[in-house]
Design a protein around this motif. Sequence first.
Motif, PDB file in Angstrom:
ATOM      1  N   ILE A 170      -0.823   4.622 -29.450  1.00  0.00           N
ATOM      2  CA  ILE A 170      -1.152   3.354 -30.082  1.00  0.00           C
ATOM      3  C   ILE A 170      -1.605   2.408 -28.974  1.00  0.00           C
ATOM      4  O   ILE A 170      -0.810   2.009 -28.133  1.00  0.00           O
ATOM      5  CB  ILE A 170       0.068   2.791 -30.827  1.00  0.00           C
ATOM      6  N   TYR A 209      -2.276  -2.807 -28.771  1.00  0.00           N
ATOM      7  CA  TYR A 209      -1.346  -3.568 -29.585  1.00  0.00           C
ATOM      8  C   TYR A 209      -0.693  -4.616 -28.688  1.00  0.00           C
ATOM      9  O   TYR A 209       0.186  -4.299 -27.909  1.00  0.00           O
ATOM     10  CB  TYR A 209      -0.292  -2.656 -30.214  1.00  0.00           C
ATOM     11  N   MET A 210      -1.157  -5.829 -28.780  1.00  0.00           N
ATOM     12  CA  MET A 210      -0.660  -6.924 -27.958  1.00  0.00           C
ATOM     13  C   MET A 210      -0.638  -6.497 -26.480  1.00  0.00           C
ATOM     14  O   MET A 210       0.312  -6.741 -25.747  1.00  0.00           O
ATOM     15  CB  MET A 210       0.736  -7.364 -28.415  1.00  0.00           C
ATOM     16  N   VAL A 247       9.119   5.842 -32.412  1.00  0.00           N
ATOM     17  CA  VAL A 247       8.084   4.885 -32.014  1.00  0.00           C
ATOM     18  C   VAL A 247       8.567   4.233 -30.734  1.00  0.00           C
ATOM     19  O   VAL A 247       9.698   3.755 -30.647  1.00  0.00           O
ATOM     20  CB  VAL A 247       7.879   3.815 -33.112  1.00  0.00           C
ATOM     21  N   ALA A 268       3.743   6.869 -31.147  1.00  0.00           N
ATOM     22  CA  ALA A 268       4.556   7.194 -32.317  1.00  0.00           C
ATOM     23  C   ALA A 268       4.451   8.694 -32.547  1.00  0.00           C
ATOM     24  O   ALA A 268       3.358   9.260 -32.424  1.00  0.00           O
ATOM     25  CB  ALA A 268       4.068   6.432 -33.539  1.00  0.00           C
ATOM     26  N   MET A 293       6.282  -0.443 -28.080  1.00  0.00           N
ATOM     27  CA  MET A 293       5.635  -1.515 -28.849  1.00  0.00           C
ATOM     28  C   MET A 293       6.581  -2.700 -28.963  1.00  0.00           C
ATOM     29  O   MET A 293       6.740  -3.296 -30.015  1.00  0.00           O
ATOM     30  CB  MET A 293       5.265  -1.007 -30.244  1.00  0.00           C
ATOM     31  N   ILE A 310      11.951   2.549 -31.821  1.00  0.00           N
ATOM     32  CA  ILE A 310      12.529   2.749 -33.151  1.00  0.00           C
ATOM     33  C   ILE A 310      12.634   4.241 -33.407  1.00  0.00           C
ATOM     34  O   ILE A 310      11.633   4.966 -33.333  1.00  0.00           O
ATOM     35  CB  ILE A 310      11.655   2.103 -34.235  1.00  0.00           C
ATOM     36  N   ASN A 311      13.829   4.698 -33.689  1.00  0.00           N
ATOM     37  CA  ASN A 311      14.035   6.104 -34.023  1.00  0.00           C
ATOM     38  C   ASN A 311      14.523   6.188 -35.460  1.00  0.00           C
ATOM     39  O   ASN A 311      15.555   5.622 -35.805  1.00  0.00           O
ATOM     40  CB  ASN A 311      15.075   6.737 -33.090  1.00  0.00           C
ATOM     41  N   SER A 312      13.775   6.890 -36.278  1.00  0.00           N
ATOM     42  CA  SER A 312      14.160   7.030 -37.680  1.00  0.00           C
ATOM     43  C   SER A 312      14.365   8.504 -38.001  1.00  0.00           C
ATOM     44  O   SER A 312      13.575   9.342 -37.578  1.00  0.00           O
ATOM     45  CB  SER A 312      13.070   6.481 -38.603  1.00  0.00           C
ATOM     46  N   GLN A 348       9.685  -2.589 -28.911  1.00  0.00           N
ATOM     47  CA  GLN A 348      11.011  -2.034 -29.194  1.00  0.00           C
ATOM     48  C   GLN A 348      10.858  -0.553 -29.530  1.00  0.00           C
ATOM     49  O   GLN A 348       9.812  -0.126 -30.005  1.00  0.00           O
ATOM     50  CB  GLN A 348      11.666  -2.760 -30.365  1.00  0.00           C
TER      51      GLN A 348
END
Lengths: 415, 195, 240
Positions: B91, B94-95, B135, B101, B138, B142-144, B140
């Motif tokens: 990605i 992004y900023m 992810v 991801a 970015m 994130i793990n899902s 932070q």
Amino acid sequence: MRTRILLFILLTLALYSCNKDTEVLIPSAGPNSFMKETYPLNSASKSLMEGVYQVGSGSDFFGDHVILKWNRTSLSIACSNGKYFVMEVGHLDSVIFVQGYWRNGYTDDTGLASLVIAKEEGGTTILTGNGNQKIILRGAFGLESGLPDQPLVLNYLRPFSDKVKKSNFYILAHRSGGRTSDRLPASENSIEMINYTEKFGSTGIEVDVRLSVDGIPFIYHDPDINIRLTKKGPLAGPIENYTWAQLSTFVRLIHGEKIPTLEDALTFVVDSTLLRFVYLDMKGNPGTMEKVIPIQKRILERAKNVGRDLIVVVGIPSSTVLNDLMNYPDYQTIPSLCELTVDDVHQVNSMVWAPRWTLGTQNDLVQQMHNEGRLAVCWTIDPISWIQDYIENGLFDGLLTNFPYVVAYYHYIQE
Amino acid sequence: MIKKYIILILIIFFGVFSGYSQKVDSLIVKRNHYSFTIGGGWTHYINSLEIGKKDARINFAGISLKFFWEPEHRLSLGLETGFYQIYKVKINDYMNVTGQAGMSAIPLLLTVRMRIVDHFHLSVGAGLAMMFNKVSGMGQNINSTILSLSNYQFSGSYIYPLHKHWLVGGEFKVLDFGKADDWIYSVQAICTIRL
Amino acid sequence: MRKVLFILLFVFSLSGFVFSQNQCIQDTFDIANHSMRFPHQYKTWGFQIGAGLLMVKPPMDLLENAIQAPLVNIHMTFGLPWKFSLEGDVTTLLVSNQFSLGPRLGFNWKNFSFNVGYDIAFVYGQLRQFGFDNNTKVWIHYPNISLGYKLKKMAFTLKAEVVTLASVSQRCGENEVVHTNNFFNGFTGALYLEQRLWKDHVFIIGFKDSYEKFYWPTWMLFTTFNRYYHIPELSFTWIL
């Protein structure tokens, strides 16, 4: 033997690949439609077209009667059997052209429709307001993308009854106007769907509110990012784990729209629609309420400033959300819709009581709400026969449904 | 003397071979077996992403583990698991932060395998999968973890016996992870111990 | 003497090689006597029972509220005189359960078999949702035909069913929220492969595609989804 077994495996794979959901393509007359050569009708003319019509040719398909009702952008025709029309209208001289598509909301059946009101069959009366011509719409409808070739005639029967004209009944459409699973032209819980839903006869909407990890309320139904509602992308899992910037940048709804923030969606309702009721279904984690209420206040203020009579209520679907609301200062002054018991309604002084439809019409409790100056609506009623029953025999001020055109038909046809 | 040696070698050869011939007879196996198979190789994601499709890495190494009960006939019944990286998407822009991801999965499938001809098997399996979305970068991480309830595999394998207990071969398989309708195929070298 | 011994050893080892592949006992197994989906005529008063799992891939529309889990299936056959047989089936997801029973009339021709049947099924479902007890009672007709082809140890069966709902009743608490009778609901097509797994026990791999409006395991969605869907099922069944 090997061949047979391989055939078995291949057949299995082939049949699996058949499970892709179909899209319903809305038929269109195309960019060269002559409708752009016609002139729009004024408000008085539109008003004269509205009413109950008897179906001549085509009654086998659309039922004996239909209702014609103008919405913000087009003419809606609702039938008793779940079919509806979305029509553009324009005139050339004294002839009125009505063109668009029909759809069965419960299936994927659809087709083109093209009707004309001749000069001597109501055209002059509608356009000038003079004369007493009986309005007749003549034309045809088609199947799928085929040309309209089946005759359709609608004969004006009567205007809407005084009961209907005086009522303040809310036709509330689910998921901002319609579900993605109903294969509509826009995704559920999108601004595009809010913009479209009035074509179905909706006068209000329900939206599902969630909270991003950085505290931005947005509208989305499911707890996770999934291919049922969104285009397949690299983000997945619980949607409330993500920041609003991540969701806004990397997630698109199934028809390509961005997930809207609650504030953007409600601002659109105020500025760009004639919707009168918004039901905020609080799906989010505890803490969502304190972020939503300030937005609700801003939107109600905005509506008041432009002279809109708009109801925006925060939904209370569970005791958890009830407690969340009760943690807010002056919670009894906050317009809310309680799906729980009448006692809970009293506890938080909800503006609206909203029981599940399967509990029955509960006319005594609805009457009690009316006596207390509250509204009562029920959710989410879909079977045609029950919609008819609740409108004919119930006292609710509105019905939340996935099929607003059915509610519209049975509401507007009341005598 | 040389003749004696030749005859002796022939006796040993035929004796050993005849002994082995009973073990490798693919049509009639005399008793139940249990086998444990480990496989590893190349996996390829059939890229169905609609967002980030061009930036997706879709070729990875994957491993599989299988346990089979192999009764005396053509069918075997077993459990299969493994680890598959499905895709990774870079990605950018992004900023001004570059992120990544990715999706990976561990399936747990009930599998039926059928011997079609000597050493060649087809199998079909169905069951659960745990999918992991990660992810990073970015702002932070994130793990899902996502439970996928409707997952399938179809595969063909060639397994050659090197020894009474050891077999090696190759496998081509297609896996469907139903939650996101992600399909991958994989070509793996496999090694089996059969008891 | 040693020459004779060598020759004997050689012949013995060679014979072992030559005959080793034919050492098995004559296998009299016939799949028709042990299968369950293959539409042959069962032995009169003979009873068979199989247990299995059905894995369903539901359409996206139904994923919002449908309960996803493998269904447990028990299938039974009972041989009757005059080429008739009786088939019973129990399929359960705990919140949705179907019980079906129906006769079959079968015919054989060489390796082919054919039967026609008529099953009547009762579906009972119960689910607590939104704080209320919901339940459903449904009667379904399944007229069906099956065509099978057998090899010695393997059988293939194609089965087709028409699905007609005799009545659907769904209640939420005291209120009957769905009541409908007699409508054509769709049809199903299935392919079954039956083969020996262990001794004379047969294992069945099945693939079924239901093209239906009312799919009984998702009865709780019937009030809100009323559209035909293809619903594939993969089944593994072990004849006990």
